[in-house]
Motif scaffolding. Structure first.
Motif, PDB file in Angstrom:
ATOM      1  N   LYS A   1       7.665  -0.434  -2.136  1.00  0.00           N
ATOM      2  CA  LYS A   1       8.329  -1.638  -2.666  1.00  0.00           C
ATOM      3  C   LYS A   1       9.495  -1.258  -3.575  1.00  0.00           C
ATOM      4  CE  LYS A   1       4.133  -4.507  -2.652  1.00  0.00           C
ATOM      5  NZ  LYS A   1       3.153  -5.207  -3.525  1.00  0.00           N
ATOM      6  N   ARG A   2       9.276  -0.258  -4.405  1.00  0.00           N
ATOM      7  CA  ARG A   2      10.321   0.154  -5.342  1.00  0.00           C
ATOM      8  C   ARG A   2      11.486   0.826  -4.617  1.00  0.00           C
ATOM      9  NH1 ARG A   2       9.439   1.044 -10.561  1.00  0.00           N
ATOM     10  NH2 ARG A   2      11.684   1.455 -10.434  1.00  0.00           N
ATOM     11  N   LEU A   3      11.194   1.674  -3.653  1.00  0.00           N
ATOM     12  CA  LEU A   3      12.250   2.361  -2.914  1.00  0.00           C
ATOM     13  C   LEU A   3      13.077   1.383  -2.082  1.00  0.00           C
ATOM     14  CD1 LEU A   3      10.315   5.544  -1.745  1.00  0.00           C
ATOM     15  CD2 LEU A   3      12.191   5.475  -3.398  1.00  0.00           C
ATOM     16  N   ALA A   4      12.438   0.329  -1.608  1.00  0.00           N
ATOM     17  CA  ALA A   4      13.146  -0.655  -0.799  1.00  0.00           C
ATOM     18  C   ALA A   4      14.217  -1.392  -1.597  1.00  0.00           C
ATOM     19  CB  ALA A   4      12.159  -1.656  -0.207  1.00  0.00           C
ATOM     20  N   GLN A   5      14.156  -1.323  -2.919  1.00  0.00           N
ATOM     21  CA  GLN A   5      15.157  -1.976  -3.766  1.00  0.00           C
ATOM     22  C   GLN A   5      16.421  -1.122  -3.931  1.00  0.00           C
ATOM     23  OE1 GLN A   5      13.216  -2.950  -7.488  1.00  0.00           O
ATOM     24  NE2 GLN A   5      11.495  -3.960  -6.469  1.00  0.00           N
ATOM     25  N   LEU A   6      16.358   0.142  -3.496  1.00  0.00           N
ATOM     26  CA  LEU A   6      17.524   1.012  -3.616  1.00  0.00           C
ATOM     27  C   LEU A   6      18.554   0.651  -2.545  1.00  0.00           C
ATOM     28  CD1 LEU A   6      15.799   4.478  -4.207  1.00  0.00           C
ATOM     29  CD2 LEU A   6      16.701   2.889  -5.912  1.00  0.00           C
ATOM     30  N   PRO A   7      19.827   0.898  -2.801  1.00  0.00           N
ATOM     31  CA  PRO A   7      20.856   0.552  -1.809  1.00  0.00           C
ATOM     32  C   PRO A   7      20.842   1.488  -0.608  1.00  0.00           C
ATOM     33  CG  PRO A   7      21.838   1.699  -3.682  1.00  0.00           C
ATOM     34  CD  PRO A   7      20.405   1.443  -4.053  1.00  0.00           C
ATOM     35  N   ARG A   8      21.193   0.941   0.528  1.00  0.00           N
ATOM     36  CA  ARG A   8      21.390   1.691   1.779  1.00  0.00           C
ATOM     37  C   ARG A   8      20.160   2.481   2.224  1.00  0.00           C
ATOM     38  NH1 ARG A   8      26.188   5.410   1.478  1.00  0.00           N
ATOM     39  NH2 ARG A   8      25.554   5.731  -0.682  1.00  0.00           N
ATOM     40  N   VAL A   9      18.984   1.885   2.050  1.00  0.00           N
ATOM     41  CA  VAL A   9      17.768   2.492   2.582  1.00  0.00           C
ATOM     42  C   VAL A   9      16.928   1.423   3.262  1.00  0.00           C
ATOM     43  CG1 VAL A   9      17.669   4.301   0.820  1.00  0.00           C
ATOM     44  CG2 VAL A   9      16.399   2.183   0.478  1.00  0.00           C
ATOM     45  N   THR A  10      16.174   1.827   4.258  1.00  0.00           N
ATOM     46  CA  THR A  10      15.128   0.984   4.819  1.00  0.00           C
ATOM     47  C   THR A  10      13.826   1.752   4.668  1.00  0.00           C
ATOM     48  OG1 THR A  10      15.431   1.863   7.049  1.00  0.00           O
ATOM     49  CG2 THR A  10      16.679  -0.112   6.474  1.00  0.00           C
ATOM     50  N   VAL A  11      12.756   1.040   4.382  1.00  0.00           N
ATOM     51  CA  VAL A  11      11.485   1.688   4.058  1.00  0.00           C
ATOM     52  C   VAL A  11      10.368   1.109   4.923  1.00  0.00           C
ATOM     53  CG1 VAL A  11       9.843   2.253   2.237  1.00  0.00           C
ATOM     54  CG2 VAL A  11      12.262   1.978   1.674  1.00  0.00           C
ATOM     55  N   SER A  12       9.565   1.978   5.493  1.00  0.00           N
ATOM     56  CA  SER A  12       8.348   1.561   6.185  1.00  0.00           C
ATOM     57  C   SER A  12       7.163   2.290   5.551  1.00  0.00           C
ATOM     58  CB  SER A  12       8.424   1.879   7.683  1.00  0.00           C
ATOM     59  OG  SER A  12       8.561   3.271   7.896  1.00  0.00           O
ATOM     60  N   THR A  13       5.988   1.707   5.671  1.00  0.00           N
ATOM     61  CA  THR A  13       4.780   2.269   5.065  1.00  0.00           C
ATOM     62  C   THR A  13       3.752   2.572   6.149  1.00  0.00           C
ATOM     63  OG1 THR A  13       5.179   0.857   3.143  1.00  0.00           O
ATOM     64  CG2 THR A  13       3.048   1.960   3.265  1.00  0.00           C
ATOM     65  N   ARG A  14       3.105   3.708   6.022  1.00  0.00           N
ATOM     66  CA  ARG A  14       2.056   4.084   6.961  1.00  0.00           C
ATOM     67  C   ARG A  14       0.890   4.665   6.184  1.00  0.00           C
ATOM     68  NH1 ARG A  14       2.073   9.218  10.958  1.00  0.00           N
ATOM     69  NH2 ARG A  14       0.042   8.873  11.911  1.00  0.00           N
ATOM     70  N   HIS A  15      -0.313   4.219   6.503  1.00  0.00           N
ATOM     71  CA  HIS A  15      -1.528   4.718   5.849  1.00  0.00           C
ATOM     72  C   HIS A  15      -2.301   5.546   6.873  1.00  0.00           C
ATOM     73  CE1 HIS A  15      -0.467   2.214   2.507  1.00  0.00           C
ATOM     74  NE2 HIS A  15      -0.493   1.132   3.259  1.00  0.00           N
ATOM     75  N   ARG A  16      -2.044   6.854   6.862  1.00  0.00           N
ATOM     76  CA  ARG A  16      -2.515   7.729   7.931  1.00  0.00           C
ATOM     77  C   ARG A  16      -4.031   7.757   8.075  1.00  0.00           C
ATOM     78  NH1 ARG A  16      -2.155  14.188   7.565  1.00  0.00           N
ATOM     79  NH2 ARG A  16      -4.110  13.773   6.453  1.00  0.00           N
ATOM     80  N   ASP A  17      -4.742   7.838   6.951  1.00  0.00           N
ATOM     81  CA  ASP A  17      -6.185   8.085   7.022  1.00  0.00           C
ATOM     82  C   ASP A  17      -7.041   6.878   6.644  1.00  0.00           C
ATOM     83  OD1 ASP A  17      -5.724  10.752   7.776  1.00  0.00           O
ATOM     84  OD2 ASP A  17      -5.423  11.337   5.687  1.00  0.00           O
ATOM     85  N   LEU A  18      -6.409   5.747   6.476  1.00  0.00           N
ATOM     86  CA  LEU A  18      -7.156   4.544   6.115  1.00  0.00           C
ATOM     87  C   LEU A  18      -8.105   4.179   7.263  1.00  0.00           C
ATOM     88  CD1 LEU A  18      -7.355   2.522   3.798  1.00  0.00           C
ATOM     89  CD2 LEU A  18      -5.699   1.090   4.993  1.00  0.00           C
ATOM     90  N   GLY A  19      -9.390   4.017   6.935  1.00  0.00           N
ATOM     91  CA  GLY A  19     -10.385   3.670   7.946  1.00  0.00           C
ATOM     92  C   GLY A  19     -11.132   4.853   8.526  1.00  0.00           C
ATOM     93  N   ARG A  20     -10.766   6.068   8.105  1.00  0.00           N
ATOM     94  CA  ARG A  20     -11.452   7.242   8.661  1.00  0.00           C
ATOM     95  C   ARG A  20     -12.803   7.491   8.012  1.00  0.00           C
ATOM     96  NH1 ARG A  20      -7.467  12.292   9.772  1.00  0.00           N
ATOM     97  NH2 ARG A  20      -9.400  12.984  10.762  1.00  0.00           N
ATOM     98  N   GLU A  21     -12.989   6.965   6.797  1.00  0.00           N
ATOM     99  CA  GLU A  21     -14.265   7.205   6.106  1.00  0.00           C
ATOM    100  C   GLU A  21     -15.360   6.313   6.684  1.00  0.00           C
ATOM    101  OE1 GLU A  21     -13.666   6.742   1.937  1.00  0.00           O
ATOM    102  OE2 GLU A  21     -12.985   8.812   1.701  1.00  0.00           O
TER     103      GLU A  21
END
Length: 316
Positions: A296-316
């Motif tokens: 969320k914070r990085l997405a506020q910077l100029p000239r960037v697009t940000v995506s989020t991925r949770h690699r290990d969520l659900g493995r436990e």
């Protein structure tokens, strides 16, 4: 005086009236994009090529590196016909592949800009994919499949080190890889700076494609709070526990501040993609909450697009 970016500031066109200054719209030159796709056999080069083709790229597969300069020159002469050119170069060209760095250096010396996408995957994943396809590794010869993979890694080590984008496909199926390539290259015009913020669990190993790794195991673990244990970092109660009660927001503030000059440098160096990994023990609570807030914070910077991925969520 005639401006070369206009169709003629004071000229007469047969069958038309006089064209006056101010009547014309600037003609923007077409900017061509050249993308070199390489990487490990079995890591998904063909899938990436298909995704690029679906989004308007002209794709040439298994091109000998020595022909890169000729093709790039053709692209520069015909920018409207070849605005987006992707060239897949790999070890199938055998001895010719050894000259790939010389070919890329020649492109740079001639002033032709390009980007390199390197596709990688774990040895275990590559073996499984080759066994499922019932095909030998191209460098296997009379040895084992792992021998061929090791030989290819050695041959590609230099290319991987200089690649602008390294995409690990170990946990991606063909559809997810296609989506990842689409996210990177589907927009018209050159990509500015795309960031992927990935949460992960250290007990499952470091992400091999991470440019930065933040360790948030210094924060109290919600796993030891009975009412929070079943939830994840995506849930508000866990997120508040991690970010508010334990002042992790201060860590996020300082981390974003530290990244800003790095991201500016990436733009100057024409680097368009980076992965920021945030790890905790299992990749369920702390890393997920912090990665989400960091995105969320990085997405506020100029000239960037940000995506989020949770690699290990659900493995436990």
């Amino acid at each position: 005086m005639t401006d070369p970016e206009y169709a003629g500031a004071e000229s007469t066109v047969p069958g038309a009236g006089r064209i006056r200054e101010g009547d014309l719209t600037p003609i923007k030159p077409v900017e061509s994009e050249l993308l070199v796709v390489t990487g490990m056999s079995g890591a998904g080069r063909s899938t990436a090529a298909n995704a690029l083709e679906d989004h308007g790229w002209y794709v040439v597969e298994n091109l000998p590196p020595q022909m890169l300069g000729t093709l790039a020159e053709l692209m520069s002469r015909m920018p409207q016909s070849l605005p987006k050119l992707a060239v897949v170069v790999d070890v199938r060209s055998k001895a010719l592949f050894a000259d790939i760095r010389d070919s890329l250096n020649a492109l740079s010396a001639s002033g032709i800009s390009f980007r390199v996408l390197f596709l990688d995957a774990s040895d275990e994943t590559l073996v499984r994919r080759f066994e499922q396809g019932r095909r030998p590794h191209p460098l296997q010869g009379n040895g084992r499949m792992l021998d061929g993979i090791a030989a290819e890694r050695e041959l590609l080590a230099d290319m991987k080190s200089v690649s602008e984008m390294v995409l690990d496909t170990s946990t991606l199926n063909v559809h997810e890889l296609g989506s990842a390539v689409t996210e990177l290259f589907s927009e018209s015009g050159p990509v500015v700076l795309r960031l992927t913020v990935m949460s992960f669990g250290f007990k499952y190993g470091l992400p091999v494609d991470a440019n930065f790794v933040a360790d948030v195991r210094f924060l109290p673990n919600p796993h030891w709070v009975p009412q929070l244990r079943p939830h994840t970092g995506l849930d508000r109660d866990v997120s508040d526990f991690v970010l508010i009660e334990n002042n992790a927001a201060e860590f996020v503030d300082r981390y974003v501040h530290a990244l800003e000059p790095v991201l500016d440098g990436y733009r100057r160096e024409n680097k368009h993609y980076a992965t920021i990994a945030v790890g905790c023990t299992g990749g369920k609570h702390r890393s997920v909450a912090v990665a989400s807030e960091l995105a969320k914070r990085l997405a506020q910077l100029p000239r960037v697009t940000v995506s989020t991925r949770h690699r290990d969520l659900g493995r436990e």
